[in-house]
Write a protein that holds these residues in place. Structure first.
Motif, PDB file in Angstrom:
ATOM      1  N   LEU A 124      22.462  50.640  41.972  1.00 24.79           N
ATOM      2  CA  LEU A 124      23.370  49.255  41.439  1.00 24.79           C
ATOM      3  C   LEU A 124      22.219  48.604  40.816  1.00 24.79           C
ATOM      4  O   LEU A 124      22.180  47.932  39.913  1.00 24.79           O
ATOM      5  N   HIS A 125      20.925  48.657  41.192  1.00 26.90           N
ATOM      6  CA  HIS A 125      19.727  47.842  40.894  1.00 26.90           C
ATOM      7  C   HIS A 125      19.536  48.283  39.316  1.00 26.90           C
ATOM      8  O   HIS A 125      19.130  47.442  38.529  1.00 26.90           O
ATOM      9  N   SER A 126      19.410  49.575  38.818  1.00 24.98           N
ATOM     10  CA  SER A 126      19.067  49.864  37.429  1.00 24.98           C
ATOM     11  C   SER A 126      20.319  49.912  36.635  1.00 24.98           C
ATOM     12  O   SER A 126      20.135  49.928  35.468  1.00 24.98           O
ATOM     13  N   GLN A 127      21.506  49.733  37.047  1.00 24.36           N
ATOM     14  CA  GLN A 127      22.616  49.716  36.335  1.00 24.36           C
ATOM     15  C   GLN A 127      23.595  48.460  36.770  1.00 24.36           C
ATOM     16  O   GLN A 127      24.600  48.491  37.355  1.00 24.36           O
ATOM     17  N   PRO A 128      23.093  47.198  36.036  1.00 19.05           N
ATOM     18  CA  PRO A 128      23.836  46.008  36.632  1.00 19.05           C
ATOM     19  C   PRO A 128      25.284  46.064  36.397  1.00 19.05           C
ATOM     20  O   PRO A 128      26.274  45.389  37.015  1.00 19.05           O
ATOM     21  N   GLU A 129      25.765  46.790  35.255  1.00 16.45           N
ATOM     22  CA  GLU A 129      27.073  46.461  34.871  1.00 16.45           C
ATOM     23  C   GLU A 129      28.033  47.517  36.019  1.00 16.45           C
ATOM     24  O   GLU A 129      29.065  47.112  36.078  1.00 16.45           O
ATOM     25  N   GLN A 130      27.393  48.561  36.392  1.00 18.70           N
ATOM     26  CA  GLN A 130      27.910  49.149  37.626  1.00 18.70           C
ATOM     27  C   GLN A 130      28.220  48.137  38.977  1.00 18.70           C
ATOM     28  O   GLN A 130      29.100  48.310  39.433  1.00 18.70           O
ATOM     29  N   ILE A 132      28.310  45.134  38.990  1.00 17.16           N
ATOM     30  CA  ILE A 132      29.599  43.894  38.670  1.00 17.16           C
ATOM     31  C   ILE A 132      30.923  44.722  39.028  1.00 17.16           C
ATOM     32  O   ILE A 132      31.734  44.088  39.623  1.00 17.16           O
ATOM     33  N   GLN A 133      30.913  45.948  38.317  1.00 13.89           N
ATOM     34  CA  GLN A 133      32.291  46.639  38.563  1.00 13.89           C
ATOM     35  C   GLN A 133      32.688  46.995  40.034  1.00 13.89           C
ATOM     36  O   GLN A 133      33.683  46.817  40.387  1.00 13.89           O
ATOM     37  N   TYR A 134      31.600  47.239  40.789  1.00 20.13           N
ATOM     38  CA  TYR A 134      31.601  47.622  42.097  1.00 20.13           C
ATOM     39  C   TYR A 134      32.179  46.417  42.909  1.00 20.13           C
ATOM     40  O   TYR A 134      33.102  46.592  43.762  1.00 20.13           O
ATOM     41  N   LEU A 135      31.415  45.349  42.598  1.00 17.00           N
ATOM     42  CA  LEU A 135      31.634  44.162  43.435  1.00 17.00           C
ATOM     43  C   LEU A 135      33.124  43.687  42.982  1.00 17.00           C
ATOM     44  O   LEU A 135      33.777  43.147  43.842  1.00 17.00           O
ATOM     45  N   GLU A 136      33.237  43.741  41.908  1.00 16.64           N
ATOM     46  CA  GLU A 136      35.004  43.481  41.444  1.00 16.64           C
ATOM     47  C   GLU A 136      35.913  44.127  41.897  1.00 16.64           C
ATOM     48  O   GLU A 136      37.010  43.685  42.638  1.00 16.64           O
ATOM     49  N   ALA A 137      35.763  45.454  42.234  1.00 18.18           N
ATOM     50  CA  ALA A 137      36.686  46.287  42.967  1.00 18.18           C
ATOM     51  C   ALA A 137      36.569  46.108  44.469  1.00 18.18           C
ATOM     52  O   ALA A 137      37.852  46.101  45.138  1.00 18.18           O
ATOM     53  N   LEU A 138      35.471  45.649  44.940  1.00 15.70           N
ATOM     54  CA  LEU A 138      35.477  45.321  46.330  1.00 15.70           C
ATOM     55  C   LEU A 138      36.421  44.035  46.742  1.00 15.70           C
ATOM     56  O   LEU A 138      36.995  43.918  47.745  1.00 15.70           O
ATOM     57  N   GLY A 139      36.207  42.959  45.872  1.00 17.26           N
ATOM     58  CA  GLY A 139      36.949  41.789  45.956  1.00 17.26           C
ATOM     59  C   GLY A 139      38.451  41.992  45.661  1.00 17.26           C
ATOM     60  O   GLY A 139      39.175  41.576  46.491  1.00 17.26           O
ATOM     61  N   ASP A 140      38.744  42.838  44.755  1.00 23.59           N
ATOM     62  CA  ASP A 140      40.274  43.035  44.391  1.00 23.59           C
ATOM     63  C   ASP A 140      40.598  43.799  45.440  1.00 23.59           C
ATOM     64  O   ASP A 140      42.085  43.530  45.953  1.00 23.59           O
ATOM     65  N   ARG A 141      40.127  44.737  46.178  1.00 23.89           N
ATOM     66  CA  ARG A 141      40.824  45.638  47.243  1.00 23.89           C
ATOM     67  C   ARG A 141      40.996  44.551  48.680  1.00 23.89           C
ATOM     68  O   ARG A 141      41.820  44.510  49.384  1.00 23.89           O
ATOM     69  N   PHE A 142      39.885  43.733  48.568  1.00 24.10           N
ATOM     70  CA  PHE A 142      39.904  42.602  49.733  1.00 24.10           C
ATOM     71  C   PHE A 142      41.225  41.924  49.554  1.00 24.10           C
ATOM     72  O   PHE A 142      41.974  41.336  50.552  1.00 24.10           O
ATOM     73  N   HIS A 143      41.450  41.364  48.296  1.00 27.10           N
ATOM     74  CA  HIS A 143      42.788  40.497  48.237  1.00 27.10           C
ATOM     75  C   HIS A 143      43.859  41.055  48.311  1.00 27.10           C
ATOM     76  O   HIS A 143      44.886  40.688  48.605  1.00 27.10           O
ATOM     77  N   ARG A 144      43.879  42.456  47.905  1.00 25.44           N
ATOM     78  CA  ARG A 144      45.012  43.277  47.970  1.00 25.44           C
ATOM     79  C   ARG A 144      45.520  43.376  49.465  1.00 25.44           C
ATOM     80  O   ARG A 144      46.491  43.394  49.812  1.00 25.44           O
TER      81      ARG A 144
END
Length: 375
Positions: free
Chosen positions: A235-241, A243-255
């Motif tokens: 995650l540290h060397s690939q910030p776009e990944q 962001i995508q992981y955190l978005e997926a984590l948040g989306d799954r929580f809301h679902r």
């Protein structure tokens, strides 16, 4: 920014040293403030400021020895060199952590790096090294900060459902913050829905805890299939990944939250399996040992998942889940899209179960694991 870089790169410059110490102090203060005020309107911009500070601090440190009051700000003359050497030479630790050297350049960072690594090894080995690190720190005049309880200013607070000192900070000749879990920090996030179940409260706390932990731990990877299915991603060397992981984590929580509001047991179960996968897909390389602090933390999600399974079973559904462990050849028929690593664990065995295998009525849902290659 360019002049800050130029000054920091100048060797034998007391001004460069002063700037570096100031940046370390500013970084620590901002991180502590973020933990206390997570909904501040400047939070997102603060993240960008911290990123800039981090890049500045990667500039090669000046080599001049500093005297006087600098000891209170962690002199570049390291006092914990013996601790570093002993830690890096321990062959048992390397079985769980790999052979990568410690990257920290200051005593303060070294104390935190070592203790975060200990969160990934078996608890008995971790406890041995926590005590050894404390003994070696005391020999050079540093003191562990256990006093003051969970509100101690020497602790960086991670939001969670309980209070727990993960490891202490240091004062004296080495100043370094420790790390703790904090119910107060969780309450300040205001993320827990009103009238949330015990299980959903746990998921909410995992969400904010993992977001904060990613900020302070540069060695975290993700293996979440919906984000990237072919490899383990740093995650540290690939910030776009990241962001995508955190978005997926948040989306799954809301679902999962919406599924609980419907009170449909099967919707809840499927959402929980997805959320549990996201939590277990945040990993280290090699993956943390199952009975380490990190492994036990993630297992709290699995135990809560079993309660959700019980709710579905009591509602009349036939449900079976299985956490996949042991020899990979014995369980590979129950998995899909697995990943393999050539480090950690025992060749041919499962290193970590990313997603449980599930059978719901007559439907089979494959699990997913990371295993050690047998070569």
């Amino acid at each position: 920014m360019q002049y800050l870089y130029k000054l920091l790169a100048i060797e034998n410059s007391e001004l460069a040293q002063l700037l570096r110490y100031s940046l370390y102090g500013l970084e620590a203060s901002l991180k502590q403030a973020q933990a206390e005020y997570p909904h501040d309107p400047g939070a997102k911009v603060c993240d960008e400021v911290l990123q800039e500070i981090h890049h500045l601090l990667q500039v090669k440190e000046a080599a001049i020895p500093v005297v006087g009051c600098v000891n209170a700000l962690n002199s570049t003359e390291s006092k914990l060199d013996y601790l570093r050497a002993a830690f890096e030479s321990d062959s048992e630790l390397s079985l769980y952590l790999g052979d990568a050297p410690l990257y920290s350049q200051t005593d303060s960072d070294l104390w935190n790096e070592i203790h975060r690594k200990l969160l990934r090894v078996p608890e008995d080995l971790a406890e041995f090294w926590r005590q050894r690190a404390l003994d070696l720190a005391q020999e050079v005049g540093a003191l562990a900060q256990f006093t003051g309880g969970i509100d101690n200013s020497q602790l960086y607070h991670l939001p969670f459902i309980r209070d727990e000192i993960i490891y202490p900070g240091l004062s004296g000749t080495v100043i370094s913050p420790g790390l703790c879990l904090s119910q107060k920090a969780l309450e300040q996030t205001k993320i827990i829905p009103e009238y949330a179940s015990e299980e959903l409260t746990l998921l909410a706390s995992f969400l904010v805890l993992l977001v904060k932990f990613i900020e302070i731990e540069p060695e975290l990877h993700h293996a979440l299939k919906s984000v990237f299915s072919f490899d383990v991603i740093p995650l540290h060397s690939q910030p776009e990944q990241k962001i995508q992981y955190l978005e997926a984590l948040g989306d799954r929580f809301h679902r999962t939250k919406k599924a609980e509001e419907t009170t449909d047991p099967l919707l809840m179960l499927r959402a929980w399996i997805d959320m549990d996968e996201a939590i277990h897909s945040l990993i280290f390389v090699p993956p943390a040992e199952r009975y380490s602090w990190w492994g036990k933390l993630q297992q709290e999600s699995r135990r809560a998942l079993k309660k959700v399974v019980a709710i579905a079973t009591n509602a009349g559904y036939e449900v079976r889940i299985r956490q996949l462990t042991g020899i990979y050849a014995d369980i590979c028929a129950l998995t899909k899209d697995d990943l393999q690593l050539d480090c950690g664990g025992i060749p041919g065995e499962v290193l970590t179960c990313l997603r449980v295998y599930a059978r719901i009525n007559n439907e089979e849902i494959p699990g997913r694991v990371i295993f050690r290659s047998s070569r």
